[in-house]
Design a protein around this motif. Structure first.
Motif, PDB file in Angstrom:
ATOM      1  N   THR A   1       0.856  -1.176   0.000  1.00  0.00           N
ATOM      2  CA  THR A   1       0.000   0.000   0.000  1.00  0.00           C
ATOM      3  C   THR A   1       0.901   1.237   0.000  1.00  0.00           C
ATOM      4  OG1 THR A   1      -0.068  -0.127   2.405  1.00  0.00           O
ATOM      5  CG2 THR A   1      -1.892  -1.135   1.208  1.00  0.00           C
ATOM      6  N   PRO A   2       0.380   2.410  -0.307  1.00  0.00           N
ATOM      7  CA  PRO A   2       1.221   3.604  -0.360  1.00  0.00           C
ATOM      8  C   PRO A   2       1.712   4.011   1.018  1.00  0.00           C
ATOM      9  CG  PRO A   2      -0.891   3.960  -1.467  1.00  0.00           C
ATOM     10  CD  PRO A   2      -1.010   2.695  -0.703  1.00  0.00           C
ATOM     11  N   PHE A   3       2.768   4.785   1.039  1.00  0.00           N
ATOM     12  CA  PHE A   3       3.261   5.361   2.280  1.00  0.00           C
ATOM     13  C   PHE A   3       2.237   6.364   2.785  1.00  0.00           C
ATOM     14  CE2 PHE A   3       6.418   6.623   5.292  1.00  0.00           C
ATOM     15  CZ  PHE A   3       6.225   7.980   5.495  1.00  0.00           C
ATOM     16  N   THR A   4       1.812   6.207   4.045  1.00  0.00           N
ATOM     17  CA  THR A   4       0.783   7.108   4.562  1.00  0.00           C
ATOM     18  C   THR A   4       1.265   7.880   5.775  1.00  0.00           C
ATOM     19  OG1 THR A   4      -0.089   5.361   5.982  1.00  0.00           O
ATOM     20  CG2 THR A   4      -1.059   5.578   3.783  1.00  0.00           C
ATOM     21  N   GLY A   5       2.424   7.555   6.282  1.00  0.00           N
ATOM     22  CA  GLY A   5       2.961   8.291   7.419  1.00  0.00           C
ATOM     23  C   GLY A   5       2.655   7.666   8.753  1.00  0.00           C
ATOM     24  N   ARG A   6       1.485   7.062   8.900  1.00  0.00           N
ATOM     25  CA  ARG A   6       1.140   6.533  10.206  1.00  0.00           C
ATOM     26  C   ARG A   6       0.791   5.049  10.187  1.00  0.00           C
ATOM     27  NH1 ARG A   6       3.633   9.731  12.243  1.00  0.00           N
ATOM     28  NH2 ARG A   6       3.109  11.311  13.768  1.00  0.00           N
ATOM     29  N   LEU A   7       0.479   4.527   9.032  1.00  0.00           N
ATOM     30  CA  LEU A   7       0.090   3.129   8.944  1.00  0.00           C
ATOM     31  C   LEU A   7       1.240   2.337   8.355  1.00  0.00           C
ATOM     32  CD1 LEU A   7      -2.184   1.060   9.249  1.00  0.00           C
ATOM     33  CD2 LEU A   7      -2.854   1.575   6.907  1.00  0.00           C
ATOM     34  N   VAL A   8       1.792   1.432   9.145  1.00  0.00           N
ATOM     35  CA  VAL A   8       2.927   0.644   8.676  1.00  0.00           C
ATOM     36  C   VAL A   8       2.477  -0.255   7.540  1.00  0.00           C
ATOM     37  CG1 VAL A   8       4.639  -1.086   9.269  1.00  0.00           C
ATOM     38  CG2 VAL A   8       4.018   0.662  10.913  1.00  0.00           C
ATOM     39  N   ASN A   9       3.179  -0.241   6.454  1.00  0.00           N
ATOM     40  CA  ASN A   9       2.797  -1.035   5.300  1.00  0.00           C
ATOM     41  C   ASN A   9       4.009  -1.763   4.762  1.00  0.00           C
ATOM     42  OD1 ASN A   9       4.043   1.289   4.402  1.00  0.00           O
ATOM     43  ND2 ASN A   9       2.175   2.133   3.549  1.00  0.00           N
ATOM     44  N   GLU A  10       4.074  -3.028   5.071  1.00  0.00           N
ATOM     45  CA  GLU A  10       5.199  -3.833   4.621  1.00  0.00           C
ATOM     46  C   GLU A  10       5.076  -4.087   3.136  1.00  0.00           C
ATOM     47  OE1 GLU A  10       3.391  -7.541   6.664  1.00  0.00           O
ATOM     48  OE2 GLU A  10       4.762  -8.295   5.128  1.00  0.00           O
ATOM     49  N   GLN A  11       6.171  -4.493   2.560  1.00  0.00           N
ATOM     50  CA  GLN A  11       6.224  -4.834   1.156  1.00  0.00           C
ATOM     51  C   GLN A  11       6.131  -6.357   1.039  1.00  0.00           C
ATOM     52  OE1 GLN A  11       8.648  -2.769  -2.471  1.00  0.00           O
ATOM     53  NE2 GLN A  11       9.744  -3.199  -0.616  1.00  0.00           N
ATOM     54  N   PHE A  12       5.276  -6.823   0.139  1.00  0.00           N
ATOM     55  CA  PHE A  12       5.140  -8.251  -0.123  1.00  0.00           C
ATOM     56  C   PHE A  12       5.952  -8.580  -1.374  1.00  0.00           C
ATOM     57  CE2 PHE A  12       1.804  -9.455   2.848  1.00  0.00           C
ATOM     58  CZ  PHE A  12       1.293  -8.216   3.198  1.00  0.00           C
ATOM     59  N   PHE A  13       6.741  -9.623  -1.280  1.00  0.00           N
ATOM     60  CA  PHE A  13       7.642  -9.969  -2.374  1.00  0.00           C
ATOM     61  C   PHE A  13       7.161 -11.199  -3.140  1.00  0.00           C
ATOM     62  CE2 PHE A  13      11.413  -7.320  -1.990  1.00  0.00           C
ATOM     63  CZ  PHE A  13      11.229  -6.758  -0.740  1.00  0.00           C
ATOM     64  N   GLY A  14       7.453 -11.196  -4.424  1.00  0.00           N
ATOM     65  CA  GLY A  14       7.296 -12.402  -5.219  1.00  0.00           C
ATOM     66  C   GLY A  14       8.413 -13.383  -4.905  1.00  0.00           C
ATOM     67  N   PRO A  15       8.381 -14.572  -5.505  1.00  0.00           N
ATOM     68  CA  PRO A  15       9.357 -15.622  -5.201  1.00  0.00           C
ATOM     69  C   PRO A  15      10.713 -15.415  -5.852  1.00  0.00           C
ATOM     70  CG  PRO A  15       7.830 -16.380  -6.850  1.00  0.00           C
ATOM     71  CD  PRO A  15       7.337 -15.038  -6.413  1.00  0.00           C
ATOM     72  N   GLY A  16      10.826 -14.450  -6.742  1.00  0.00           N
ATOM     73  CA  GLY A  16      12.103 -14.191  -7.411  1.00  0.00           C
ATOM     74  C   GLY A  16      12.208 -14.879  -8.760  1.00  0.00           C
ATOM     75  N   THR A  17      12.959 -14.268  -9.652  1.00  0.00           N
ATOM     76  CA  THR A  17      13.250 -14.817 -10.976  1.00  0.00           C
ATOM     77  C   THR A  17      14.760 -14.803 -11.157  1.00  0.00           C
ATOM     78  OG1 THR A  17      11.179 -14.073 -11.964  1.00  0.00           O
ATOM     79  CG2 THR A  17      13.031 -14.469 -13.465  1.00  0.00           C
ATOM     80  N   ARG A  18      15.321 -15.993 -11.369  1.00  0.00           N
ATOM     81  CA  ARG A  18      16.759 -16.098 -11.614  1.00  0.00           C
ATOM     82  C   ARG A  18      16.997 -16.007 -13.105  1.00  0.00           C
ATOM     83  NH1 ARG A  18      21.221 -15.342  -8.931  1.00  0.00           N
ATOM     84  NH2 ARG A  18      20.593 -16.696  -7.227  1.00  0.00           N
ATOM     85  N   LEU A  19      17.624 -14.907 -13.534  1.00  0.00           N
ATOM     86  CA  LEU A  19      17.882 -14.667 -14.958  1.00  0.00           C
ATOM     87  C   LEU A  19      19.369 -14.812 -15.255  1.00  0.00           C
ATOM     88  CD1 LEU A  19      17.074 -13.672 -17.802  1.00  0.00           C
ATOM     89  CD2 LEU A  19      17.432 -11.339 -16.966  1.00  0.00           C
ATOM     90  N   THR A  20      19.670 -15.589 -16.282  1.00  0.00           N
ATOM     91  CA  THR A  20      21.041 -15.718 -16.768  1.00  0.00           C
ATOM     92  C   THR A  20      21.062 -15.302 -18.229  1.00  0.00           C
ATOM     93  OG1 THR A  20      21.503 -17.560 -15.270  1.00  0.00           O
ATOM     94  CG2 THR A  20      22.984 -17.271 -17.158  1.00  0.00           C
ATOM     95  N   VAL A  21      21.923 -14.324 -18.540  1.00  0.00           N
ATOM     96  CA  VAL A  21      22.069 -13.861 -19.916  1.00  0.00           C
ATOM     97  C   VAL A  21      23.453 -14.283 -20.424  1.00  0.00           C
ATOM     98  CG1 VAL A  21      21.998 -11.902 -21.493  1.00  0.00           C
ATOM     99  CG2 VAL A  21      20.598 -11.877 -19.410  1.00  0.00           C
ATOM    100  N   LEU A  22      23.468 -15.120 -21.441  1.00  0.00           N
ATOM    101  CA  LEU A  22      24.737 -15.654 -21.966  1.00  0.00           C
ATOM    102  C   LEU A  22      25.295 -14.781 -23.083  1.00  0.00           C
ATOM    103  CD1 LEU A  22      23.687 -19.396 -22.045  1.00  0.00           C
ATOM    104  CD2 LEU A  22      24.993 -18.199 -20.272  1.00  0.00           C
TER     105      LEU A  22
END
Lengths: 116, 111
Positions: free
Chosen positions: A95-116
């Protein structure tokens, strides 16, 4: 279940071949962001979006593009990948930064990219 | 510009002992949030604990607690009764609008 999904989870490609990493969240979050994680450098922000059609550069935007046409989706586009873009990529939402309401960031599982 | 510094690239702790991970940050803002995230070998980012800058009371979540020193711009994480499952990379993060992460501390737990 509240979640952020990314696809693909693993990708090996060659220099110059355009690719897209998709990101989708089901929490109706306005804020979405892309990070890359490299050893010794932590997570560095590539691009972020405060809402639909609103995107801005993070710390390392060179070589990347994003779009935010819908609230739930925030794809990361590499028009011409190069080996220095080999990394672990995370999409995240909150959620957006609101100043008073703590809002954690939720992460995806990640993408491992290799460029040859 | 805001920055987040984790000066300990790697730490070790004996199982059942206590360990403290350090984090300092630089900001001119008065309202912001601070977080500690854990990243186990699975690479998933897991929120450990959060702290609102306007609150003087230090946050606590079970065996995890923080020492938040706003004037010193310090936000350390204390892990009590360390367990093997605590072994991971730990990231400190600051939020005021966007998020800024530190470079991480790798915690090893010795049996």
């Amino acid at each position: 279940e509240a979640q952020v999904t990314q696809n693909p989870r693993y990708l090996i490609t060659v220099t110059g071949k355009k690719l897209t990493v998709t990101c989708s969240q089901n929490m109706n979050h306005e804020y979405m962001s892309w990070y890359r994680q490299d050893p010794g450098l932590g997570l560095r922000q590539i691009y972020y979006s405060m809402n639909v059609e609103v995107t801005d550069k993070g710390d390392v935007p060179e070589g990347y593009k994003v779009s935010r046409k819908e609230k739930r989706n925030f794809p990361l586009i590499l028009e011409s990948p190069s080996p220095n873009q080999t990394s672990l990529y995370f999409c995240a939402s909150s959620t957006p930064f609101t100043g008073r309401l703590v809002n954690e960031q939720f992460f995806g599982p990640g993408t491992r990219l290799t460029v040859l | 510009a805001q920055t987040v510094t984790q000066s300990q690239p790697e730490m070790s702790v004996q199982e059942a002992e206590t360990v403290t991970l350090s984090c300092t940050y630089d900001t001119s803002e008065s309202d912001y949030y601070l977080f500690w995230y854990k990243q186990p070998p699975s690479r998933q980012m897991i929120l450990v604990i959060r702290q609102e800058a306007y609150k003087q009371q230090n946050a606590t979540e079970n065996r995890f607690s923080v020492n938040f020193q706003k004037a010193a711009k310090s936000f350390s994480l204390k892990i009590s009764d360390s367990q093997l499952g605590d072994a991971a990379m730990y990231f400190c993060a600051y939020r005021r609008g966007g998020y800024i992460f530190g470079t991480g501390t790798r915690l090893k737990v010795l049996a």
